[in-house]
Write an enzyme that holds these catalytic residues in place. Sequence first.
Site, short mmCIF file in Angstrom:
data_model
loop_
_atom_site.label_atom_id
_atom_site.label_comp_id
_atom_site.label_asym_id
_atom_site.label_seq_id
_atom_site.Cartn_x
_atom_site.Cartn_y
_atom_site.Cartn_z
N HIS A 27 -59.21 -7.49 -59.01
CA HIS A 27 -60.56 -7.64 -59.70
C HIS A 27 -61.09 -8.97 -59.51
O HIS A 27 -62.27 -9.22 -58.81
CB HIS A 27 -60.50 -7.68 -61.36
CG HIS A 27 -61.96 -7.59 -61.85
ND1 HIS A 27 -62.36 -6.65 -62.37
CD2 HIS A 27 -62.57 -8.79 -62.33
CE1 HIS A 27 -63.52 -6.94 -62.92
NE2 HIS A 27 -63.63 -8.26 -63.10
N GLU A 28 -60.18 -10.06 -59.52
CA GLU A 28 -60.99 -11.52 -59.21
C GLU A 28 -61.13 -11.64 -57.64
O GLU A 28 -61.95 -12.33 -57.30
CB GLU A 28 -60.12 -12.50 -59.96
CG GLU A 28 -60.07 -12.46 -61.34
CD GLU A 28 -61.36 -12.28 -62.26
OE1 GLU A 28 -62.43 -13.09 -61.66
OE2 GLU A 28 -61.27 -11.93 -63.36
ZN LIG Z 1 -65.34 -9.30 -63.34
#
Ligand SMILES: [Zn+2]
Length: 674
Positions: A466-467
């Site tokens: 995600h990051e």
């Molecule tokens: Zn996010």
Amino acid sequence: MNNLFLKEFETPFQSIPFQNINQEDFKPAILELIEEAKKEIEAITNNSEPATFENTQLALENIGKKLNVTATTFFNLHSAETNDFLETLAQEISPILTEYGNDITLNQALFERVKAVFDNTDPSSLTKEEFRLLDKTYKSFTRNGALLSEEQKQELRAIDKELSGLTLSFSQNVLQETNVYSLRLTDEKELSGLPDSIKTAAREEAQKRELEGWVFTLHHPSYVPFLKYADSRDRRKELYLASAQKAFKDNEYNNEKNIHRIVSLREERAKLLGFATHADFVLEERMAGNPVTVFDFLNDLLQKAKPFAEKEINTLKEIAQKDGIDQIMPYDHAYYAEKLRKEKYDISEEALKPYFSLTSVLEAAFVASEKLFGLTFNKREDIQTYHDEVDVYEVLENGKHKGLLYTDWHPREGKRAGAWMTSYKGQYKENNKDHRPHISIVCNFARPSGDTPSLLTFSEVTTLFHEFGHALHGILADTIFESLSGTSVYWDFVELPSQFMENYCYQKDFLSSFAIHYQTKEALPEEEIDKIVASSNFMEGYQTLRQLSFGLLDMAYHTGKLGKEEGIEKFEKETISASQLYPTLAGTAQSPSFAHIFAGGYSAGYYSYKWAEVLDADAFAYFKETGIFNPDTAQKFKTLLSKGGTEDPMELYINFRGRKPEADALLIRAGLQS
Ligand SMILES: [Zn+2]
């Protein structure tokens, strides 16, 4: 003055010279750079020439670059490596920067010039990007009341002032009600079902209060497992009720009046600025665009997900019946859902962890980025960092410098909880020079110990991806203006790249390529992978309905549906009745503790959680149709990422996908379509 932040950095890529930072320099540097910026703004407003895009908008965009770097460095360190000095400093610096921001948005002379450019410039004489910048700047003034009369402006300020007091009081009430409550148990039998770690924590909580027995609270780490595991139905009910009546009891912390006042002030504010409702005001700067689109979006998903949710609840009812429960209640949900989950999947997080060493997961993210976007990551030892544990990579695109990526993985005293992406330097172009971004990912993954490397849970694996997705949005940025670069996009669009990358964690072949046991070097067995994939949709129908009910409630409040004298409990019940599958208990309501929309920044924005899911599922479906690393599809997505906020997000999306986003892919992925 020998202040580091006032000089050019003489480091590779002009990276932040962390090791030479004297923290005493932050405040004087920020004060001086603000003075400098103010003088430059004065030069714009005092210009006797007629306002043009160049002498006004462009000049404004170029102001404060050094100030940005200094301030972001300060706040990034304040989040990732703070100390008492930085804590105190943050209290001083935050209001200074807020005031500086206000000095700009409330500067009438500056607005007059921006308005002159906005009114007198033929949009066709500007590039798309230039027009977006001008439009964004113009709205940053008008949405703060620049077009209002003096009297109206005062009204607006008064509303804003009252609102900030009310939202603060709202969250203080929630906090107070959360903190003041405790459930103390003294008979160990009543702890039946709870895992040992939860019991120990409850015992420690009791000891902290110098009490016998076990203490449970409304804080998540205590509340959530209790509802999930405690066999005692009466006690579950007790704790559930305490939570569902939070800030809704007959005492001074009741938020019902606050809600009425907040909602009506927001509406008044919106009307003053020329919008029909608060939601219209908010959505003007969102991909969704208007309330009708959001309501249609939420109701459409509701209709489609509901039959699946009903089926899930029926399964839980059957299990509960075996315990002699005829009427399953909201406080039974988590308990029976957990029983069902265990029966169906029984995935042990601990047993999976050795397959997900941080090194191999990070390598997988690198591999995906290379396959998709031609990026490679070169670890550099010659670039300064703020902590020994922080690594720096030079990102290259076909051998060409593309930016820097800092990674900071492990928890430390002085780092706040959670995971986030941020940047130290933004991307922009000036005088034919492309200033490349310096991006950072900060997480809180377990550190290595002894011979054991850092091992991640599966949910942390998705966090890393995600990051990484946010980071790619920053790294691939290719725009002229920093204000529109990278992740500077509409709020309901910003999670597309991050959630998109999470999809790779559920692709069997890709997952098995990196889920390798760090000791035995064996691949994760296929049945475990199947379980991970299947369990990701567990109770998805119910979860979807829950998210939709919050979204609908939020939209109803902010489109003027709440009657002046209407009770919150009744209003809430009616608004979300279609999405409720359990009976509601009298005297309970969610709104009084719905801090996201009444105290946080999510008003008329809660829908964006689902909205972003639709986007990422639909985008990834395109990859699945064409191959998850298909170079042509990846090239189109890269274009979308590179453009940041320089184009309307819907246009960007259509250019990538060939059409508007559709919800089908999400429903299929979530198992909500037969
Ligand atoms: Zn996010």
